[in-house]
Write an enzyme that holds these catalytic residues in place. Structure first.
Site: not given
Length: 425
Positions: A85, A309
């Protein structure tokens, strides 16, 4: 490949030392800047799949013979960035300013579901020429590289910081630089600051006041320079989880890390104090993390707006310790490699957790039991595989498609073996 993990306890006084390769976030930013300014030399780059995809894609238009000819007779290079991504977003901006080049950026089936419209709209407003090959707002996209002279654009401030960083990274190569206005409350400020700090390191002048970011144009960098990339804090998070779930006295040394890190995930140092983990810096080149105590407040509440994350790692740590938690600021997890919130709910529930999620938060109730030998689906998401692995300290666990860790941490399973984990394929 499914991998079964168990743990064979050894004396807790040993001190394993590991070298973690460079930050994927820093590497991917610097690979793009190196392509724009070839006199930059990089050291300690990430060995992740994502960074390899990024580098190959940057080089591909000049090395790949698999091209197709468009209706206007110009060659178009098709580039497959798979699940990466960050690469999709950064390369969209990069190729928009490569005058004369025409590329199609494609990816995995999941990548075709991940939105790119906000970034494409911003680039097109600046004068880029980007169109959609299939579905409006999603990859694959066709990019015709152009000279961009406009320098003023606005974005919603709560979008993924990768959209913002993508624009900032190409900004010094724009004829008139860039003035970027962020509308609303900003998400993931550390990642924006990381991008600006790396621009400053190579000599680009920037400013970030209120919600306005300015980047001055810089056609060339003046002197050859070497940039050493700090090791990846996201990769360190799994070792923080392992130490948190270990006996008092267990420790590990990881290199190379800096006290004044550019990475938002360095928040691990403070967060994992709640789990009895202490961090000591050794000459600002390595950290030793150790299990210092077993007093864990419950429930624990964290806003991870600046470090989403590590949410999966923290949630699994809490479950493994049998404590409750509420994690907020997680809206960007819905559009990652998978919907990470729903994936966490599904897989933790299989292990016996009582967990609920919303569009931007996760709530886990304290749990005294972990179900053994559960097979954890990873959804083509490297962080799912690595976040759940530390639970093998408590019960045997099976990780499906374990090879997915190569996206960010290819040596993860080998490193676990060195810590007395039994890893059986």
């Amino acid at each position: 490949m499914n991998t079964k993990l168990t743990y064979n306890p050894q004396p807790a006084t040993r001190n394993l030392q590991l070298k973690i390769t460079g930050s994927k976030s820093e590497t991917n930013r610097l690979l793009l800047l190196q392509a724009l300014y070839p006199n930059i030399k990089l050291e300690n780059t990430s060995n992740s799949d994502d960074s390899e995809v990024m580098l190959k894609a940057i080089q591909q238009p000049t090395t790949d013979n698999r091209q197709r000819t468009t209706d206007n007779g110009k060659p178009t290079t098709e580039i497959d960035i798979h699940h990466a991504g960050t690469a999709m977003r950064f390369l969209t901006a990069f190729f928009a300013v490569q005058e004369g080049n025409e590329v199609v950026l494609n990816g995995s089936s999941r990548m075709k579901e991940r939105p790119i419209k906000i970034l494409v709209d911003a680039l097109n407003q600046l004068g880029a020429e980007i169109t959609y090959e299939e579905n409006e707002g999603f990859p694959p996209i066709k990019i015709k590289g152009k000279k961009i002279t406009k320098n003023n654009v606005s974005l919603p401030a709560n979008v993924s910081s990768q959209y913002i960083s993508a624009l900032l990274l190409i900004a010094p190569k724009l004829e008139n630089g860039l003035k970027l206005t962020l509308e609303g409350e900003i998400t993931s400020v550390p990642y924006i600051n990381m991008t600006l700090a790396l621009l400053n390191e190579i000599g680009v002048e920037t400013s970030f006041e209120n919600n306005v970011i300015k980047v001055n144009p810089q056609p060339v960098t003046h002197n050859p320079q070497t940039v050493t990339i700090e090791s990846d804090w996201s990769s360190a998070s799994y070792w923080y989880s392992i130490i948190a779930l270990s006996e008092i006295g267990t420790q590990i040394t990881l290199s190379s890390y800096k006290k004044n890190s550019l990475q938002g995930d360095a928040a691990l140092i403070e967060i994992y104090k709640s789990f009895g983990v202490e961090t000591v810096f050794n000459d600002n080149q390595a950290i030793t993390i150790s299990k210092a105590n077993t007093h864990h407040p419950s429930p624990i509440t964290f806003n991870l707006n600046n470090s989403p994350d590590i949410a999966q790692t923290i949630a699994v740590t809490c479950f493994g310790l049998g404590i409750g938690c509420h994690l907020a600021g997680l809206h960007t997890l819905k559009i990652k490699e998978t919907d990470r919130l729903e994936a966490l709910k599904t897989e933790l529930s299989k292990l016996g957790a009582n967990i609920s999620v919303t569009n931007d938060s996760l709530t886990l109730q304290p749990s005294e039991k972990i179900i053994e030998n559960v097979s954890i689906a990873t959804y083509q998401d490297h962080r799912m595989a690595m976040a759940f692995a530390p639970l093998a300290l408590k019960v045997p666990i099976i990780i499906q498609n374990a090879e997915v860790v190569s996206k960010s941490y290819p040596t993860f399973w080998e490193d676990l073996k060195n810590f007395e984990f039994q890893v059986v394929e």
